[in-house]
Motif scaffolding. Structure first.
Motif, PDB file in Angstrom:
ATOM      1  N   ASP B 447       0.849  -1.190   0.000  1.00 46.49           N
ATOM      2  CA  ASP B 447       0.000   0.000   0.000  1.00 46.49           C
ATOM      3  C   ASP B 447       0.893   1.251   0.000  1.00 46.49           C
ATOM      4  OD1 ASP B 447      -1.657   2.104   0.571  1.00 46.49           O
ATOM      5  OD2 ASP B 447      -2.779   1.081   2.139  1.00 46.49           O
ATOM      6  N   PRO B 448       0.773   2.098  -1.039  1.00 49.56           N
ATOM      7  CA  PRO B 448       1.704   3.220  -1.160  1.00 49.56           C
ATOM      8  C   PRO B 448       1.632   4.222  -0.009  1.00 49.56           C
ATOM      9  CG  PRO B 448      -0.011   3.322  -2.850  1.00 49.56           C
ATOM     10  CD  PRO B 448      -0.121   1.993  -2.191  1.00 49.56           C
ATOM     11  N   TYR B 449       0.530   4.234   0.745  1.00 48.14           N
ATOM     12  CA  TYR B 449       0.416   5.214   1.827  1.00 48.14           C
ATOM     13  C   TYR B 449       0.690   4.605   3.199  1.00 48.14           C
ATOM     14  CZ  TYR B 449      -1.569   8.543  -1.422  1.00 48.14           C
ATOM     15  OH  TYR B 449      -1.758   9.413  -2.468  1.00 48.14           O
ATOM     16  N   GLN B 450       1.058   3.327   3.223  1.00 45.25           N
ATOM     17  CA  GLN B 450       1.280   2.680   4.510  1.00 45.25           C
ATOM     18  C   GLN B 450       2.777   2.437   4.679  1.00 45.25           C
ATOM     19  OE1 GLN B 450      -0.245  -1.322   4.856  1.00 45.25           O
ATOM     20  NE2 GLN B 450      -0.874  -0.964   6.966  1.00 45.25           N
ATOM     21  N   SER B 451       3.331   2.833   5.814  1.00 45.15           N
ATOM     22  CA  SER B 451       4.753   2.604   6.009  1.00 45.15           C
ATOM     23  C   SER B 451       4.988   1.101   6.072  1.00 45.15           C
ATOM     24  CB  SER B 451       5.244   3.270   7.294  1.00 45.15           C
ATOM     25  OG  SER B 451       4.830   2.525   8.406  1.00 45.15           O
ATOM     26  N   VAL B 452       6.199   0.681   5.690  1.00 41.54           N
ATOM     27  CA  VAL B 452       6.428  -0.757   5.558  1.00 41.54           C
ATOM     28  C   VAL B 452       6.349  -1.450   6.917  1.00 41.54           C
ATOM     29  CG1 VAL B 452       7.717  -0.526   3.435  1.00 41.54           C
ATOM     30  CG2 VAL B 452       8.934  -0.440   5.583  1.00 41.54           C
ATOM     31  N   GLY B 453       6.774  -0.742   7.969  1.00 42.96           N
ATOM     32  CA  GLY B 453       6.665  -1.324   9.302  1.00 42.96           C
ATOM     33  C   GLY B 453       5.209  -1.518   9.692  1.00 42.96           C
ATOM     34  N   SER B 454       4.393  -0.530   9.342  1.00 47.31           N
ATOM     35  CA  SER B 454       2.988  -0.612   9.699  1.00 47.31           C
ATOM     36  C   SER B 454       2.281  -1.742   8.953  1.00 47.31           C
ATOM     37  CB  SER B 454       2.340   0.748   9.432  1.00 47.31           C
ATOM     38  OG  SER B 454       1.008   0.608   9.087  1.00 47.31           O
ATOM     39  N   ALA B 455       2.729  -2.030   7.724  1.00 46.91           N
ATOM     40  CA  ALA B 455       2.142  -3.143   6.967  1.00 46.91           C
ATOM     41  C   ALA B 455       2.370  -4.458   7.706  1.00 46.91           C
ATOM     42  CB  ALA B 455       2.745  -3.212   5.564  1.00 46.91           C
ATOM     43  N   ILE B 456       3.571  -4.605   8.257  1.00 49.86           N
ATOM     44  CA  ILE B 456       3.878  -5.845   8.973  1.00 49.86           C
ATOM     45  C   ILE B 456       3.181  -5.876  10.327  1.00 49.86           C
ATOM     46  CG2 ILE B 456       5.776  -7.148  10.014  1.00 49.86           C
ATOM     47  CD1 ILE B 456       7.439  -6.255   7.626  1.00 49.86           C
ATOM     48  N   LYS B 457       3.124  -4.718  10.961  1.00 56.79           N
ATOM     49  CA  LYS B 457       2.441  -4.624  12.249  1.00 56.79           C
ATOM     50  C   LYS B 457       0.962  -5.014  12.096  1.00 56.79           C
ATOM     51  CE  LYS B 457       1.384  -1.213  15.760  1.00 56.79           C
ATOM     52  NZ  LYS B 457       1.364   0.225  16.036  1.00 56.79           N
ATOM     53  N   GLU B 458       0.346  -4.521  11.023  1.00 57.59           N
ATOM     54  CA  GLU B 458      -1.061  -4.835  10.784  1.00 57.59           C
ATOM     55  C   GLU B 458      -1.239  -6.341  10.605  1.00 57.59           C
ATOM     56  OE1 GLU B 458      -2.574  -3.172   7.205  1.00 57.59           O
ATOM     57  OE2 GLU B 458      -4.655  -3.281   7.863  1.00 57.59           O
ATOM     58  N   ARG B 473       9.165  -8.190  17.218  1.00 59.61           N
ATOM     59  CA  ARG B 473       8.976  -9.140  16.126  1.00 59.61           C
ATOM     60  C   ARG B 473       9.233  -8.449  14.773  1.00 59.61           C
ATOM     61  NH1 ARG B 473       9.435 -13.918  13.888  1.00 59.61           N
ATOM     62  NH2 ARG B 473       7.711 -14.514  12.543  1.00 59.61           N
ATOM     63  N   ILE B 474       8.798  -7.196  14.629  1.00 55.58           N
ATOM     64  CA  ILE B 474       9.036  -6.477  13.371  1.00 55.58           C
ATOM     65  C   ILE B 474      10.534  -6.351  13.126  1.00 55.58           C
ATOM     66  CG2 ILE B 474       8.757  -4.268  12.174  1.00 55.58           C
ATOM     67  CD1 ILE B 474       6.115  -3.918  13.625  1.00 55.58           C
ATOM     68  N   LYS B 475      11.267  -5.983  14.185  1.00 53.46           N
ATOM     69  CA  LYS B 475      12.721  -5.854  14.040  1.00 53.46           C
ATOM     70  C   LYS B 475      13.343  -7.184  13.658  1.00 53.46           C
ATOM     71  CE  LYS B 475      13.203  -1.994  17.168  1.00 53.46           C
ATOM     72  NZ  LYS B 475      13.355  -1.668  18.578  1.00 53.46           N
ATOM     73  N   GLU B 476      12.848  -8.239  14.290  1.00 50.90           N
ATOM     74  CA  GLU B 476      13.361  -9.574  14.000  1.00 50.90           C
ATOM     75  C   GLU B 476      13.127  -9.934  12.526  1.00 50.90           C
ATOM     76  OE1 GLU B 476      11.790 -12.388  16.842  1.00 50.90           O
ATOM     77  OE2 GLU B 476      12.006 -13.986  15.360  1.00 50.90           O
ATOM     78  N   PHE B 478      12.629  -7.864  10.021  1.00 53.66           N
ATOM     79  CA  PHE B 478      13.468  -7.018   9.169  1.00 53.66           C
ATOM     80  C   PHE B 478      14.881  -7.572   9.108  1.00 53.66           C
ATOM     81  CE2 PHE B 478      11.818  -2.777   7.730  1.00 53.66           C
ATOM     82  CZ  PHE B 478      10.493  -3.146   7.802  1.00 53.66           C
ATOM     83  N   GLY B 479      15.379  -8.017  10.258  1.00 58.15           N
ATOM     84  CA  GLY B 479      16.710  -8.606  10.281  1.00 58.15           C
ATOM     85  C   GLY B 479      16.778  -9.869   9.436  1.00 58.15           C
ATOM     86  N   LEU B 480      15.725 -10.647   9.520  1.00 55.25           N
ATOM     87  CA  LEU B 480      15.666 -11.914   8.788  1.00 55.25           C
ATOM     88  C   LEU B 480      15.770 -11.707   7.276  1.00 55.25           C
ATOM     89  CD1 LEU B 480      15.329 -14.668  10.064  1.00 55.25           C
ATOM     90  CD2 LEU B 480      12.868 -14.492   9.730  1.00 55.25           C
ATOM     91  N   GLN B 501      10.642  -5.948  -2.274  1.00 55.72           N
ATOM     92  CA  GLN B 501      10.378  -7.384  -2.318  1.00 55.72           C
ATOM     93  C   GLN B 501      10.770  -8.018  -0.980  1.00 55.72           C
ATOM     94  OE1 GLN B 501       8.215  -8.903  -3.670  1.00 55.72           O
ATOM     95  NE2 GLN B 501       8.846  -9.636  -5.666  1.00 55.72           N
ATOM     96  N   ARG B 502      11.821  -7.499  -0.354  1.00 55.01           N
ATOM     97  CA  ARG B 502      12.190  -8.004   0.973  1.00 55.01           C
ATOM     98  C   ARG B 502      11.082  -7.730   1.985  1.00 55.01           C
ATOM     99  NH1 ARG B 502      18.101  -8.708   1.719  1.00 55.01           N
ATOM    100  NH2 ARG B 502      19.034  -8.359  -0.314  1.00 55.01           N
ATOM    101  N   VAL B 503      10.478  -6.532   1.894  1.00 56.42           N
ATOM    102  CA  VAL B 503       9.366  -6.217   2.796  1.00 56.42           C
ATOM    103  C   VAL B 503       8.221  -7.206   2.567  1.00 56.42           C
ATOM    104  CG1 VAL B 503       7.638  -4.505   3.417  1.00 56.42           C
ATOM    105  CG2 VAL B 503       9.959  -3.779   2.912  1.00 56.42           C
ATOM    106  N   ALA B 504       7.929  -7.467   1.284  1.00 56.85           N
ATOM    107  CA  ALA B 504       6.848  -8.400   0.969  1.00 56.85           C
ATOM    108  C   ALA B 504       7.154  -9.785   1.542  1.00 56.85           C
ATOM    109  CB  ALA B 504       6.643  -8.482  -0.542  1.00 56.85           C
ATOM    110  N   ILE B 505       8.423 -10.177   1.499  1.00 58.97           N
ATOM    111  CA  ILE B 505       8.803 -11.478   2.066  1.00 58.97           C
ATOM    112  C   ILE B 505       8.634 -11.448   3.585  1.00 58.97           C
ATOM    113  CG2 ILE B 505      10.709 -13.108   2.368  1.00 58.97           C
ATOM    114  CD1 ILE B 505      11.786 -12.093  -0.357  1.00 58.97           C
ATOM    115  N   ALA B 506       9.053 -10.351   4.197  1.00 62.02           N
ATOM    116  CA  ALA B 506       8.909 -10.232   5.653  1.00 62.02           C
ATOM    117  C   ALA B 506       7.442 -10.325   6.051  1.00 62.02           C
ATOM    118  CB  ALA B 506       9.503  -8.911   6.129  1.00 62.02           C
ATOM    119  N   ARG B 507       6.580  -9.703   5.255  1.00 56.50           N
ATOM    120  CA  ARG B 507       5.157  -9.750   5.579  1.00 56.50           C
ATOM    121  C   ARG B 507       4.622 -11.179   5.463  1.00 56.50           C
ATOM    122  NH1 ARG B 507       1.433  -6.102   2.027  1.00 56.50           N
ATOM    123  NH2 ARG B 507       2.387  -7.433   0.453  1.00 56.50           N
ATOM    124  N   ALA B 508       5.088 -11.889   4.429  1.00 57.58           N
ATOM    125  CA  ALA B 508       4.648 -13.275   4.274  1.00 57.58           C
ATOM    126  C   ALA B 508       5.148 -14.122   5.439  1.00 57.58           C
ATOM    127  CB  ALA B 508       5.144 -13.837   2.951  1.00 57.58           C
TER     128      ALA B 508
END
Lengths: 285, 620
Positions: B447-458, B473-476, B478-480, B501-508
């Motif tokens: 989502d272009p208006y959502q920060s990448v951290g917030s996408a994972i938090k959601e 967990r978000i930091k973990e 991101f590190g992964l 793409q890394r963010v998308a992988i983290a979200r998955a």
């Protein structure tokens, strides 16, 4: 951290300055808002007290914009009139924003029956001759200004719904919506957090246009004698009345006319700027 | 024009534009290129290297606010000094551009024949527009391998992508140009079609003896068609060399990196060599060697002005690397790493597969149209901690299968069992804890208006993750996936494709799935970034015990990350087996065609295909 990590580049954050023209627009709108809410405390008496010795007089130190055909101070009436110039269009635009936001996104995202029913209602509303209907209704109901605001609110919303539905359809097919579905985010949340955030910029820009349109429409109705009751300080009414003394005191009609134009243009430009600014946020430029 | 005047000579070409704030931004800084008549050169570069702008600058088709200066000589004539009128008459018979996207570059309201007649002598008249074709139009279509004369009467939307690209080529050739600039002509096409178009281009070039500049991001494509190659990076040429020599011994660290990070299709390399980081903007590397921020051999002298000039390093070879003399030995050493194949992965037990798909069918029933069977009874298994590939072209049904697996699509019939539990019998909203998906396009999957951290938090909070531990967990996560923690508050637009793409992988990964379906996860990324992401996938598999279904059209990608592979053609699995077996001794005719379509460098003595290239069934 792994060996294949991203190397963080320097982020150059540029200060995004608001252009001068937009600052002026904001300034003007602010002045009108102040006039609408602070003005009445000081100027109500002045606005309604005729000066029998100065009918239709040109500007003087006592009357900055001269007086109207009954000898009332044009400047004071202009300030008081800001309220009805602002509040009606604001309600019309805001109701359009809220209703079309909820209904348009639901129609676009859910599709199926919701979409069909909504769009047929919208089609019906589009088929109505808007201004004519407003004139008839306001004449029949005799409610003046507030009835006009209500009717325009209802008739304004169909265009917004169409717009939001279209924008929602475009968003729905993007991968981020599916990605949200796959991680288990609820439909409601997708519709009113994600999609809403993405279509609201278009909607805001459109509401600015609605505002300007409503402002002109309400002034027009007042001009025809269908809006605010005679005697109230209203920019549309002042425009009509001022015509009779156009050669005695041109400011009596020029000032409210100019105020309508400036307010409409300012709000429109602000809407455009908001849209562009938000699009830049999303595209990172 | 004398015999030794080059067809095109570009010297010190600089292209700049003014951004919204009125600052000058560089796109190309001092590019040089020479092309003799009848020669084919390639310009290879990643996105943002300025390669498309180069084509437009040469044809003087730059947008209004983009300015070029420098010397461009076409047949000895100064192109920059020509009047717009003279320039117009030069485009067409002189030079012409073939664009990337066959879906938008033809006017949808003109029949294919009209596109060609328009360019033929005397062709642009009212009569031809009324439908009477120029007599030559059909012959011109035959030249590009379209032997069916009816195509001239068809509209572009009635044709496949490959056919459209052929029509576009025929119309570009209508005025018999002496120079054709092809800007990624095969990128938007399927693999098998891609090979046909490239062969056709090469064949037409040789038959006509015209000059050809092929612009591409894919070194393998350039090697297969071009005799000489220019490597473009962040607006500068870093190396130029004959294709054969560049492939054998790259003499610039960037060319080497491009070569090594492009995964080989013949054997597995683990981990893939990578170039760290991503392509910078030309202005961020002004006055220094543009590759120095990512170069492992960077030294103080790379930051000097002289690092900007190409220097002769051999017959017909030029390189911009100032440290070449010092590091030449190391470069060839690194290059040799490529030849080292990793051992193949042992077979995974399939007694109790993690995923078991049986006879899956999916039929789409669009209103008023014929039902379309996207999947016609597909069966496949994926073991625990196994990486399985699914290969096929667009329209083969591989994406439909992915969508069925994650519940975005309901199969018409058949079963999907995950961990022994039938997907259709699962409680609502529990499927996504087992299977996740990584989409192809990292530019639209956030989502272009959502920060990448917030996408994972959601994602974490809707899945009932303990609120007090979300931040950790978000930091973990991101590190992964190898993202700095400072990225948490950023909007997707400020990230590069690989980072997104890394963010998308983290979200998955956030929901701790057992299986991740990867739908072309690297095909939208630059070559140098592709390798980073592929390595990440391999590493995560080992660390977290994940299983993958890797959906792709790229056999080299399959070779690198997959243990077993299924080949999908028109909704059916036509072949399956361990990856080495399938790629080395394919049995099904479709698999064979797929493997033959991989671009390979042609040796001078190797015979090329004859013109016209036969059409494959999928393009007709």
């Amino acid at each position: 951290m792994t060996a294949i990590a991203v190397v963080a580049p320097m982020v150059t954050r540029r200060k995004k300055r608001v252009p001068m023209g937009i600052m002026l627009c904001f300034g003007f709108v602010l002045v009108v808002v102040l006039a609408a809410f602070v003005g009445p405390h000081f100027l109500t008496r002045t606005a309604n007290t005729p000066d029998p010795f100065n009918l239709g007089a040109t500007p003087t130190a006592g009357h900055w914009l001269g007086t109207d055909e009954l000898g009332r101070d044009v400047f004071a009436r202009l300030v008081i009139g800001a309220y009805s110039a602002l509040i009606g269009p604001f309600i019309i635009a805001l109701s359009g924003l809220i209703v079309s936001g909820f209904v348009g996104i639901a129609a676009g995202y859910l599709g199926g029956l919701t979409d069909m029913v909504t769009m047929r209602v919208v089609d019906f509303m589009i088929a109505l001759p808007g201004l004519l209907l407003t004139i008839v209704l306001v004449t029949v109901v005799q409610g003046g200004y507030w009835v006009a605001v209500l009717v325009l609110s209802v008739l304004n919303v169909q265009g917004d719904i169409r717009l939001v539905r279209g924008a929602t359809l475009a968003q729905r097919s993007l991968a981020y919506v599916e990605a949200a579905r796959v991680v288990g985010i609820s439909r409601f949340s997708i519709m009113y957090r994600h999609i809403a955030r993405n279509v609201i910029t278009i909607l805001l820009a459109n509401c600015a246009i609605d505002f300007a349109g409503a402002l002109v429409a309400l002034a027009g109705l007042s001009f025809l004698g269908l809006g605010a009751p005679p005697g109230t300080p209203d920019w549309g009414l002042m425009l009509t009345a001022g015509q009779q003394i156009l050669f005695e005191n041109p400011f009596a009609s020029l000032a409210p006319g100019l105020a309508v134009v400036l307010l409409a243009v300012s709000v429109n430009l602000i809407g455009d700027w908001l849209y562009e600014w938000q699009s830049r946020v999303a595209s990172g430029r | 024009m004398t015999a030794d005047t080059p067809l095109l000579a570009v010297e010190n070409l600089r292209v700049e534009y003014h951004d919204r704030h009125g600052r000058r931004r560089t796109i190309l800084s001092g590019v040089e290129l020479t092309l003799s008549a009848g020669e084919t050169v390639g310009i290879v570069g990643e996105s943002g290297s300025g390669k498309s702008i180069f084509a437009k600058a040469v044809a003087r088709l730059l947008p209004r606010d983009v300015h070029a200066d420098g010397v461009i000589r076409f047949r000895g004539e100064d192109v920059m000094a020509l009047t717009p009128r003279r320039m117009e008459s030069l485009r067409g018979p002189g030079m012409t551009i073939l664009y990337q996207d066959p879906f938008t570059m033809l006017n949808p309201l003109l029949r294919c024949g009209e596109h060609i007649s328009e360019g033929l002598p005397g062709g642009y008249s009212r009569r031809s527009r009324r439908g009477r074709l120029h007599p030559d139009a059909v012959a011109r279509l035959a030249e590009v391998g379209i032997t069916n004369p009816d195509v001239a009467d068809q509209y572009p939307f009635e044709l496949s992508g490959g056919m459209r690209q052929r029509v576009a080529l025929a119309s570009a050739l209508a005025r018999d140009p002496s120079l054709l600039i092809a800007d990624e002509p095969s990128t938007a096409l399927d693999v098998t079609t891609q090979a046909e178009i490239l062969e056709l281009l090469a064949a037409v070039q040789r038959a006509r003896g015209m000059g050809l500049i092929l612009i591409t991001h894919d070194l393998r494509v350039a090697f297969s068609v071009c005799s000489r190659i220019y490597v473009l990076y962040a607006g500068s040429v870093l190396e130029t060399a004959p294709a054969v020599e560049l492939e054998a011994e790259p003499l610039h660290p960037y060319s080497l990196g491009l070569l090594t990070s492009d995964p080989p299709v013949d054997y597995r390399v683990s981990p893939l060599p990578v170039i760290e980081g991503s392509v910078p903007a030309p202005d961020d590397v002004k006055g220094v060697c543009p590759f120095s921020p990512r170069c492992q051999w960077a030294a103080p002298e790379c930051l000097s002005e002289q690092a900007l000039h190409l220097v002769d390093v051999g017959p017909a070879r030029r390189s911009a690397c100032v440290r070449l003399a010092a590091i030449r030995g190391e470069l060839s050493g690194e290059h040799a790493v490529l030849a080292k194949a990793s051992p193949p992965v042992g077979p995974v037990s399939l007694d109790r597969p993690l995923l078991s798909v049986r006879d899956l069918r999916k039929v789409f029933n669009p209103r008023g149209e014929r039902p379309n069977e996207a999947l016609g009874g597909v069966s496949l298994d994926i073991g625990v901690n196994e990486s399985v590939g699914l290969v096929g072209e667009s329209g083969s049904g591989k994406t439909t299968l992915a969508r069925c697996l994650v519940g975005l699509e309901m199969p018409t019939s058949g079963t999907i069992e995950i961990g022994g539990v039938d997907s259709s019998k699962r409680a609502l909203g529990t499927l996504h804890r087992e299977v996740q998906i990584v989409f192809q396009d990292p530019y639209s999957s956030l989502d272009p208006y959502q920060s990448v951290g917030s996408a994972i938090k959601e994602t974490l909070s809707v899945n009932g993750f303990d609120r007090s531990r979300i931040a950790d967990r978000i930091k973990e996560l991101f590190g992964l996936v190898g993202l700095p923690e400072t990225y948490i508050g950023r909007l997707p637009a400020t990230l590069s494709g690989g980072e997104r793409q890394r963010v998308a992988i983290a979200r998955a990964l956030a929901v701790e799935p057992r299986l991740i379906v990867c739908d072309e996860p690297v095909s939208a990324l630059d070559v140098s970034v592709q390798a980073q992401v592929l390595n990440l996938f391999c590493e995560l598999k080992d660390r977290l015990g994940l299983s993958y279904l890797f959906i792709t059209h790229d056999l080299a990608v399959v070779r690198q990350v997959v243990d077993r592979v299924y080949v999908c053609y028109r909704g059916h699995i036509v072949e399956q087996g361990p990856v080495a077996e399938v790629l080395e001794s394919p049995k099904d005719p479709y698999t064979i065609r797929l493997i033959n379509s991989i671009p390979r460098s042609t040796k001078p003595d190797e015979p090329r295909n004859k013109v016209p290239v036969p059409l494959s069934p999928s393009t007709s």
